[in-house]
Design an enzyme around this catalytic site. Structure first.
Site, PDB file in Angstrom:
ATOM      1  N   CYS A  68      -2.595  10.070  -5.838  1.00 26.19           N
ATOM      2  CA  CYS A  68      -3.500   9.628  -5.285  1.00 26.19           C
ATOM      3  C   CYS A  68      -4.650  10.963  -5.048  1.00 26.19           C
ATOM      4  CB  CYS A  68      -3.082   9.628  -3.625  1.00 26.19           C
ATOM      5  SG  CYS A  68      -4.781   9.174  -2.702  1.00 26.19           S
ATOM      6  N   LYS A 115       0.903  -1.173   0.150  1.00 22.27           N
ATOM      7  CA  LYS A 115       0.031   0.004  -0.062  1.00 22.27           C
ATOM      8  C   LYS A 115       0.959   1.108  -0.188  1.00 22.27           C
ATOM      9  CE  LYS A 115      -3.592   2.780   0.551  1.00 22.27           C
ATOM     10  NZ  LYS A 115      -4.534   2.735  -0.571  1.00 22.27           N
TER      11      LYS A 115
HETATM   12  C1  SIN Z   1      -6.220   5.617  -1.617  1.00 25.09           C
HETATM   13  O1  SIN Z   1      -5.792   5.198  -0.573  1.00 25.09           O
HETATM   14  O2  SIN Z   1      -7.260   6.622  -1.453  1.00 25.09           O
HETATM   15  C2  SIN Z   1      -5.985   5.311  -3.027  1.00 25.09           C
HETATM   16  C3  SIN Z   1      -4.627   5.443  -3.265  1.00 25.09           C
HETATM   17  C4  SIN Z   1      -4.409   5.707  -4.506  1.00 25.09           C
HETATM   18  O3  SIN Z   1      -5.050   6.284  -5.419  1.00 25.09           O
HETATM   19  O4  SIN Z   1      -3.159   6.099  -4.788  1.00 25.09           O
END
Ligand code: SIN
Length: 309
Positions: free
Chosen positions: A128, A45
């Protein structure tokens, strides 16, 4: 079965399929499950300095043709991932650490510690769309260049950038030139299509809570946008830039289309969340069948060979 191993920036992947950062890759358990699965890599992540719970729920919604999410970067914080990375490497497949941040100063600090943990590659997430009040850095070429020039000296493993979709050739050219000046080793194209809106007409309501319902759109419906970005950057770099294609891969033939446009590997988000880890075996079998029917022995053989009329 056609051999679906591939290479990105000199790193060999046993399979071209991997999770997109964000899909089932936040916790130790999820990352270890990816290690045991058929995925060709473990992608973490996107991490921030502090651990984050992310945005309020509901923050993911699947619909026919795709998904919308506004997760808000829920993650364990970079120090936890730095500790996990050496353990994840024991699964014998590449580990890609996805580095994000809430401000420009965060990125070099995270990159330095994560680089010391020695992942196989680092992906810098400039795209993001889901942090309220924080525009996507990838839409600001000057800020992107400033940030990448600060991060580049901290990273000794291959450094990639995950970009948002661009919708005009002028933007591909401007960002292409930035990436060239910053010594980027590979690209991941594309993050979700930011700030879409899905409406439930029965409830007369949005379907996710954060940002008034606005969120990143993924899945089947974004494939043409993803393919266009893979193709545009493949051509900009005349085939020399390794590209991970992300967006709209639901079946093996979708991965084949990404390869024709110029991708060397592909990531899956929505279909992984919807189907679970068995999706990797299905996609490998389907892609292998497509390549074999078309007479290709490897991804490299078909990479970038899209015909123009
Ligand atoms: C998110 O955690 O909101 C998505 C991450 C991303 O789109 O880079």
């Amino acid at each position: 079965m056609v051999n679906l191993s591939t290479t990105i920036a000199g790193v060999t992947f046993p399979s071209c399929f991997m999770n997109a950062a964000g899909a089932l890759c936040v916790t130790r358990e999820e990352l270890e499950a990816l290690g045991k699965s058929g995925a060709g890599a473990i992608v973490t992540k996107s991490m921030t300095i502090e651990a984050r719970r992310g945005n309020p729920e509901p923050r993911y919604h699947g619909f026919v043709g795709g998904s919308i999410n506004s997760m808000g970067l829920p993650n364990l914080g970079y120090k936890a991932y730095a500790e996990l990375i050496p353990q994840l490497k024991r699964f014998g497949k590449p580990v890609i650490a996805s580095v994000a941040g809430l401000g420009e100063d965060d990125f070099p600090a995270i990159a330095e510690l994560i680089n010391a943990a020695d992942p196989d590659l680092i992906e810098v997430n400039l795209s993001c769309p889901n942090i309220p009040g924080k525009p996507q850095i990838g839409y600001d070429p000057e800020a992107s260049e400033r940030l990448l020039k600060r991060v580049r000296p901290k990273i000794t493993v291959p450094m990639g950038v995950k970009l948002p979709p661009y919708f005009d050739p002028a933007h591909h050219d401007v960002m292409g030139a930035v990436l060239r000046r910053c010594g980027v080793d590979f690209l991941n194209l594309i993050n979700s299509v930011g700030n879409g809106l899905v409406v439930d007409p029965e409830r007369e309501a949005v379907v996710i809570k954060p940002k008034g319902g606005f969120g990143g759109v993924g899945g089947r419906i974004i494939k043409p946008v993803a393919l266009a970005n893979v193709r545009a950057f493949y051509k900009f770099f005349e085939g020399t830039m390794p590209i991970i294609g992300t967006g709209g891969i639901v079946e093996g033939v979708d991965a084949f289309e990404h390869f024709l446009c110029g991708a060397s590997a592909v990531q899956v988000g929505t279909v992984l969340v919807e189907e679970g880890l068995d999706v990797f075996g299905r996609l490998e079998a389907e892609t292998s069948a497509v390549l074999s029917r078309k007479g290709y022995q490897s991804i490299q053989e078909c990479r970038g060979r899209l015909k123009e009329l």
